[in-house]
Design a protein around this motif. Structure first.
Motif, short mmCIF file in Angstrom:
data_model
loop_
_atom_site.label_atom_id
_atom_site.label_comp_id
_atom_site.label_asym_id
_atom_site.label_seq_id
_atom_site.Cartn_x
_atom_site.Cartn_y
_atom_site.Cartn_z
N ILE A 1 96.76 125.40 58.16
CA ILE A 1 96.40 126.61 58.91
C ILE A 1 96.43 127.83 57.99
CG2 ILE A 1 97.10 128.13 60.85
CD1 ILE A 1 96.30 125.39 61.85
N CYS A 2 95.40 128.69 58.10
CA CYS A 2 95.33 129.89 57.26
C CYS A 2 96.43 130.89 57.63
CB CYS A 2 93.96 130.56 57.39
SG CYS A 2 93.81 132.06 56.39
N ASP A 3 97.13 131.41 56.60
CA ASP A 3 98.20 132.39 56.82
C ASP A 3 97.68 133.68 57.45
OD1 ASP A 3 99.92 130.63 55.61
OD2 ASP A 3 100.00 131.71 53.69
N HIS A 4 96.44 134.03 57.12
CA HIS A 4 95.93 135.35 57.52
C HIS A 4 95.41 135.38 58.96
CE1 HIS A 4 96.34 136.17 53.31
NE2 HIS A 4 95.47 135.22 53.01
N ASP A 5 94.74 134.31 59.37
CA ASP A 5 94.06 134.39 60.66
C ASP A 5 94.22 133.14 61.53
OD1 ASP A 5 92.30 132.65 59.27
OD2 ASP A 5 91.25 134.40 58.50
N GLY A 6 95.04 132.18 61.09
CA GLY A 6 95.29 131.01 61.93
C GLY A 6 94.15 130.00 62.02
N VAL B 1 90.17 125.41 52.08
CA VAL B 1 89.69 126.78 52.23
C VAL B 1 89.61 127.19 53.70
CG1 VAL B 1 88.38 126.69 50.08
CG2 VAL B 1 87.26 126.08 52.22
N CYS B 2 89.70 128.51 53.89
CA CYS B 2 89.54 129.08 55.23
C CYS B 2 88.12 129.62 55.32
CB CYS B 2 90.54 130.21 55.44
SG CYS B 2 90.20 131.13 56.95
N GLU B 3 87.37 129.12 56.31
CA GLU B 3 85.99 129.57 56.45
C GLU B 3 85.89 130.95 57.08
OE1 GLU B 3 84.34 126.02 58.40
OE2 GLU B 3 82.85 126.03 56.79
N THR B 4 86.98 131.43 57.64
CA THR B 4 86.95 132.76 58.26
C THR B 4 87.11 133.86 57.22
OG1 THR B 4 87.90 131.79 60.24
CG2 THR B 4 87.98 134.20 60.08
N CYS B 5 88.16 133.75 56.38
CA CYS B 5 88.42 134.86 55.45
C CYS B 5 88.19 134.47 53.99
CB CYS B 5 89.85 135.37 55.62
SG CYS B 5 91.10 134.22 55.05
N GLY B 6 87.89 133.20 53.72
CA GLY B 6 87.60 132.79 52.34
C GLY B 6 88.83 132.48 51.51
ZN LIG Z 1 91.73 132.81 56.78
#
Ligand SMILES: [Zn+2]
Length: 216
Positions: A149-154, A129-134
């Motif tokens: 790595i998250c696609d949306h915010d790295g 999971v990405c803790e920035t955008c969920g």
């Molecule tokens: Zn994210």
């Protein structure tokens, strides 16, 4: 439609529950949610329940049954309901039967979603999971463009403690011990519908609808 949905973590129960409440326009009732509402409303029973939960203990049956009894008096359950996470044991199942009998109603169906343990473990322990955008990814089924790595915010993806293999195994063991007798109870009553949770969301839903007598 008065339905109970059961199934271990990671079986896809939440998704099917959402489809059912939308289809029948019935409230989705989980005791966890009622406890949180009661706590927010500063009720005594909410405070008592919170103490058990924060100690990692189960809320005693009499308290749980009491709040369910209360919930069943609300206007919005006249059309039916979907219970999720209740009843957790035979005592609660018997109490629910009594409550419904007093209202002159009964359950229409108990849906039991199943999947092999190893598949559930693979599904949950592969989550990142990405803790920035969920955003939620999976190391095999839903890979990010760049590994880890998250696609949306790295942001660097993480694995939640709840999703660790050892944790999942423990949760599955607890679930099995608790609910196997409840499943037996409803099996005897002839109310249970077993649904294979390894299928796609669409297939699961089609099977549930068919079992509930909804053709096409
Ligand atoms: Zn994210």
């Amino acid at each position: 439609m008065r339905i109970i949905i059961m199934g271990p973590p990671g079986v896809g129960k939440g998704t099917e529950a959402e489809l059912l409440v939308k289809h029948y326009q019935i409230p989705h009732i989980s005791t966890g949610n009622i406890f949180r509402e009661l706590y927010k409303d500063r009720t005594t029973v909410g405070k008592i329940a919170k103490e058990y939960i924060s100690r990692g203990e189960l809320v005693p049956d009499d308290i749980t049954n009491e709040i369910v009894r209360h919930r069943l008096n609300h206007q919005d359950v006249k059309k039916g309901f979907l219970f999720d996470g209740y009843p957790r044991n035979i005592e609660q199942a018997k109490a629910l039967d009594e409550m419904l009998a007093k209202q002159g109603t009964k359950l229409d169906a108990v849906i039991n979603m199943t999947a092999p343990e190893e598949l559930i473990i693979e599904r949950i322990s592969g989550r990142r999971v990405c803790e920035t955008c969920g955003a939620v990814y999976h190391i095999h089924n839903k890979k990010p463009k760049q590994e880890g790595i998250c696609d949306h915010d790295g942001t660097q993806l993480i694995q939640r403690n709840d999703d660790l293999e050892a944790t999942v195994r423990r949760r599955l063991r607890i679930y099995k011990n608790q609910t196997a007798p409840v499943i037996g109870y409803y099996e005897k009553a002839g109310a249970i519908i077993h649904i294979n949770g390894t299928q796609s969301i669409k297939e699961v839903d089609a099977q549930v609808m068919k079992a509930l007598g909804e053709t096409n």
